[in-house]
Design a protein around this motif. Structure first.
Motif, PDB file in Angstrom:
ATOM      1  N   PRO A 215       0.725  -1.560  -0.038  1.00  0.00           N
ATOM      2  CA  PRO A 215      -0.225  -0.383   0.147  1.00  0.00           C
ATOM      3  C   PRO A 215       0.782   1.283  -0.196  1.00  0.00           C
ATOM      4  O   PRO A 215       2.114   1.599   0.688  1.00  0.00           O
ATOM      5  CB  PRO A 215      -1.342  -0.162   1.299  1.00  0.00           C
ATOM      6  CG  PRO A 215      -0.473  -1.495   1.528  1.00  0.00           C
ATOM      7  CD  PRO A 215       0.440  -1.679   1.179  1.00  0.00           C
ATOM      8  N   TRP A 216       0.404   2.434  -1.185  1.00  0.00           N
ATOM      9  CA  TRP A 216       1.233   3.154  -0.779  1.00  0.00           C
ATOM     10  C   TRP A 216       0.722   4.742   0.368  1.00  0.00           C
ATOM     11  O   TRP A 216      -0.312   5.118  -0.054  1.00  0.00           O
ATOM     12  CB  TRP A 216       0.887   4.312  -1.912  1.00  0.00           C
ATOM     13  CG  TRP A 216       1.798   3.510  -2.892  1.00  0.00           C
ATOM     14  CD1 TRP A 216       2.780   1.999  -3.270  1.00  0.00           C
ATOM     15  CD2 TRP A 216       2.517   4.313  -4.449  1.00  0.00           C
ATOM     16  NE1 TRP A 216       3.205   1.978  -4.462  1.00  0.00           N
ATOM     17  CE2 TRP A 216       3.348   2.641  -4.600  1.00  0.00           C
ATOM     18  CE3 TRP A 216       1.961   5.139  -5.147  1.00  0.00           C
ATOM     19  CZ2 TRP A 216       4.302   3.452  -5.955  1.00  0.00           C
ATOM     20  CZ3 TRP A 216       3.006   5.729  -6.045  1.00  0.00           C
ATOM     21  CH2 TRP A 216       3.798   4.444  -7.007  1.00  0.00           C
ATOM     22  N   SER A 217       1.067   4.105   1.768  1.00  0.00           N
ATOM     23  CA  SER A 217       0.934   5.526   2.353  1.00  0.00           C
ATOM     24  C   SER A 217       1.407   6.604   2.043  1.00  0.00           C
ATOM     25  O   SER A 217       2.247   6.799   1.793  1.00  0.00           O
ATOM     26  CB  SER A 217       1.111   5.234   3.886  1.00  0.00           C
ATOM     27  OG  SER A 217       2.680   4.787   3.570  1.00  0.00           O
ATOM     28  N   ALA A 218       1.345   7.740   2.778  1.00  0.00           N
ATOM     29  CA  ALA A 218       1.716   8.783   2.911  1.00  0.00           C
ATOM     30  C   ALA A 218       3.122   8.665   3.531  1.00  0.00           C
ATOM     31  O   ALA A 218       3.476   9.841   2.706  1.00  0.00           O
ATOM     32  CB  ALA A 218       0.336   9.869   4.245  1.00  0.00           C
ATOM     33  N   ALA A 219       3.207   8.400   3.863  1.00  0.00           N
ATOM     34  CA  ALA A 219       5.157   8.216   4.572  1.00  0.00           C
ATOM     35  C   ALA A 219       5.812   6.995   3.462  1.00  0.00           C
ATOM     36  O   ALA A 219       6.844   7.730   3.206  1.00  0.00           O
ATOM     37  CB  ALA A 219       5.056   7.242   6.227  1.00  0.00           C
ATOM     38  N   LEU A 220       4.931   6.624   2.513  1.00  0.00           N
ATOM     39  CA  LEU A 220       5.491   5.931   1.670  1.00  0.00           C
ATOM     40  C   LEU A 220       5.960   6.641   0.212  1.00  0.00           C
ATOM     41  O   LEU A 220       7.161   6.783  -0.211  1.00  0.00           O
ATOM     42  CB  LEU A 220       5.057   4.397   1.253  1.00  0.00           C
ATOM     43  CG  LEU A 220       5.743   3.362  -0.376  1.00  0.00           C
ATOM     44  CD1 LEU A 220       7.354   3.160   0.982  1.00  0.00           C
ATOM     45  CD2 LEU A 220       4.716   2.059  -0.175  1.00  0.00           C
ATOM     46  N   VAL A 221       5.040   7.779  -0.057  1.00  0.00           N
ATOM     47  CA  VAL A 221       4.952   8.108  -0.747  1.00  0.00           C
ATOM     48  C   VAL A 221       6.318   8.673  -0.944  1.00  0.00           C
ATOM     49  O   VAL A 221       6.940   9.908  -2.102  1.00  0.00           O
ATOM     50  CB  VAL A 221       3.609   8.854  -1.728  1.00  0.00           C
ATOM     51  CG1 VAL A 221       2.927   7.396  -1.758  1.00  0.00           C
ATOM     52  CG2 VAL A 221       2.824   9.855  -0.414  1.00  0.00           C
ATOM     53  N   GLN A 222       7.008   9.667   0.094  1.00  0.00           N
ATOM     54  CA  GLN A 222       7.452  10.352   0.470  1.00  0.00           C
ATOM     55  C   GLN A 222       8.986   9.979  -0.020  1.00  0.00           C
ATOM     56  O   GLN A 222       9.950  10.338   0.152  1.00  0.00           O
ATOM     57  CB  GLN A 222       7.298  11.295   1.916  1.00  0.00           C
ATOM     58  CG  GLN A 222       5.966  12.265   1.637  1.00  0.00           C
ATOM     59  CD  GLN A 222       6.036  12.796   3.089  1.00  0.00           C
ATOM     60  OE1 GLN A 222       7.076  13.629   3.347  1.00  0.00           O
ATOM     61  NE2 GLN A 222       4.993  12.622   3.549  1.00  0.00           N
ATOM     62  N   GLU A 223       8.982   8.564   0.307  1.00  0.00           N
ATOM     63  CA  GLU A 223      10.720   8.210   0.087  1.00  0.00           C
ATOM     64  C   GLU A 223      10.662   7.951  -1.430  1.00  0.00           C
ATOM     65  O   GLU A 223      11.868   7.250  -1.693  1.00  0.00           O
ATOM     66  CB  GLU A 223      10.234   6.828   0.379  1.00  0.00           C
ATOM     67  CG  GLU A 223      10.331   7.010   2.721  1.00  0.00           C
ATOM     68  CD  GLU A 223      10.176   6.166   4.084  1.00  0.00           C
ATOM     69  OE1 GLU A 223      10.428   4.769   2.531  1.00  0.00           O
ATOM     70  OE2 GLU A 223       9.933   6.014   4.604  1.00  0.00           O
ATOM     71  N   PHE A 224      10.311   8.034  -2.114  1.00  0.00           N
ATOM     72  CA  PHE A 224      10.230   7.411  -4.043  1.00  0.00           C
ATOM     73  C   PHE A 224      10.902   8.806  -4.003  1.00  0.00           C
ATOM     74  O   PHE A 224      10.865   9.510  -4.085  1.00  0.00           O
ATOM     75  CB  PHE A 224       8.982   7.186  -4.607  1.00  0.00           C
ATOM     76  CG  PHE A 224       7.648   6.186  -4.755  1.00  0.00           C
ATOM     77  CD1 PHE A 224       8.489   4.729  -3.635  1.00  0.00           C
ATOM     78  CD2 PHE A 224       6.559   6.192  -3.795  1.00  0.00           C
ATOM     79  CE1 PHE A 224       8.272   3.875  -3.583  1.00  0.00           C
ATOM     80  CE2 PHE A 224       6.012   5.175  -3.318  1.00  0.00           C
ATOM     81  CZ  PHE A 224       6.418   3.934  -3.795  1.00  0.00           C
TER      82      PHE A 224
END
Length: 267
Positions: A215-224
Motif C-alpha cells: 500500500p502507498w501510504s502518505a509516508a511511503l510516497v515521500q520516500e520514492f
C-alpha cells in the motif's frame, strides 16, 4: 482517415451516433465492460498489443457478473477492421453479448510527456472507482477526478482511499522507485488489474528484479525517488510533481530506473 466509423454488433458503421434502446442497461446504468488497447505493428498478435490479455480480462468480468459471452470471432473481426483506421481501440461489451468498438489516435503530446513527465494532483477519496477490479462503463468517478484537478494545471488525478493511501491514477496504475526496486500498490488495495501493470511485473521478474506490491501510504510516497503511471496506450509516463492539500511532492522524471522499463517496448 476519418473518426466517423465504428463497429457495433457485427457491423462496421460510418457514423458518429449509435442508436440504443432508451431502456438499455448500458445507457441507464453504465452496465458495460471495456478495455482499451494500443495496436503495435498493425497487428493484434503483436507481443506488445497483448490482445489475449485484454480478452482474458473482459472474460473475467463477464464471468464474475454472469453476463452473456459475445461472439469472440466478431470481436476480433471488428478489431481487425478498425485497426486499419486507428492505432488505439476501445472494445466495449454489453451484458447481452453485443460488442462495440471505437477508435482514437495516439495523444499528440505523448512523446513530450514520456520524456519530461507530468503533474498530478490528489482527488477527493469519494472519487475512488466503484467495482475497482473491473473496467466498467460506469466510469464517472475517475472522469470527475480528472476534471477536478484541471484547475490545478494537473494532467492526471491520483485516486486515494479514505485512509489517504494512493491507489491509481484516473487512467492508469502507479509505479514508484526506491531502494533499488519498483513498487506498485497491490490489487487488494482496490485498484484495476491493468494489462500493462501485469506486463511490467512479468518483465521485471524476467530480469531478476523484485516488485514490491505494498500500500502507498502518505509516508511511503515521500520516500520514492521517481514515480510514474502506466496504461496500455501511454506506456510509461513519469510524474514530476504531485499536488496535495499539505503541499507538493517532487520526483525525478529523468531517473535512470526508467530505462529498463522502457526496454519492454522495444519490438
Amino acid at each position: 482517415m476519418t473518426n466517423k466509423v465504428f463497429w457495433y454488433n457485427g457491423k462496421l458503421i460510418e457514423s458518429q451516433t449509435l442508436e440504443l434502446d432508451i431502456y438499455d442497461p448500458g445507457l441507464l446504468y453504465g452496465a458495460t465492460i471495456f478495455t482499451t488497447l494500443r495496436v503495435y505493428g498493425n497487428s493484434l498478435d503483436s507481443r506488445l498489443t497483448n490482445w489475449q490479455a485484454h480478452c482474458d480480462r473482459l472474460k473475467f468480468s463477464l464471468q464474475t457478473f454472469g453476463w452473456q459471452q459475445p461472439d469472440w470471432n466478431l470481436v476480433r473481426q471488428g478489431a481487425q477492421i478498425m485497426l486499419a483506421h486507428f492505432p488505439v481501440l476501445r472494445i466495449t461489451l454489453f451484458a447481452d453479448g453485443r460488442e462495440w468498438i471505437i477508435g482514437r489516435f495516439i495523444p499528440p503530446n505523448l512523446t513530450e510527456q514520456q520524456k519530461n513527465g507530468i503533474m498530478c494532483a490528489l482527488a477527493p477519496p469519494e472519487l475512488a472507482r466503484s467495482l475497482p477490479s473491473h473496467k466498467t462503463g460506469n466510469y464517472l468517478s475517475p472522469w470527475l477526478a480528472k476534471i477536478s484537478v484541471q484547475p490545478l494545471d494537473a494532467q492526471e488525478a491520483i485516486l486515494v482511499d479514505t485512509a489517504g493511501n494512493w491507489l491509481e491514477t484516473s487512467t492508469g496504475n502507479l509505479w514508484g522507485w526506491r531502494d533499488g526496486s519498483w513498487w506498485t500498490p497491490p490489487l487488494t488495495a482496490g485498484i484495476l488489474p491493468g494489462v500493462m501493470r501485469k506486463q511490467i511485473i512479468h518483465w521485471l521478474q524476467n530480469h531478476q528484479l523484485a516488485v514490491q506490491e505494498e500500500p502507498w501510504s502518505a509516508a511511503l510516497v515521500q520516500e520514492f525517488d521517481a514515480i510514474a503511471y502506466t496504461n496500455s496506450v501511454v506506456e510509461i509516463i513519469p510524474i514530476h510533481t504531485v499536488k496535495q492539500p499539505t503541499g507538493s511532492l517532487q520526483y525525478n522524471p529523468y531517473h535512470p530506473s526508467f530505462r529498463l522499463l522502457r526496454g519492454l517496448f522495444v519490438p
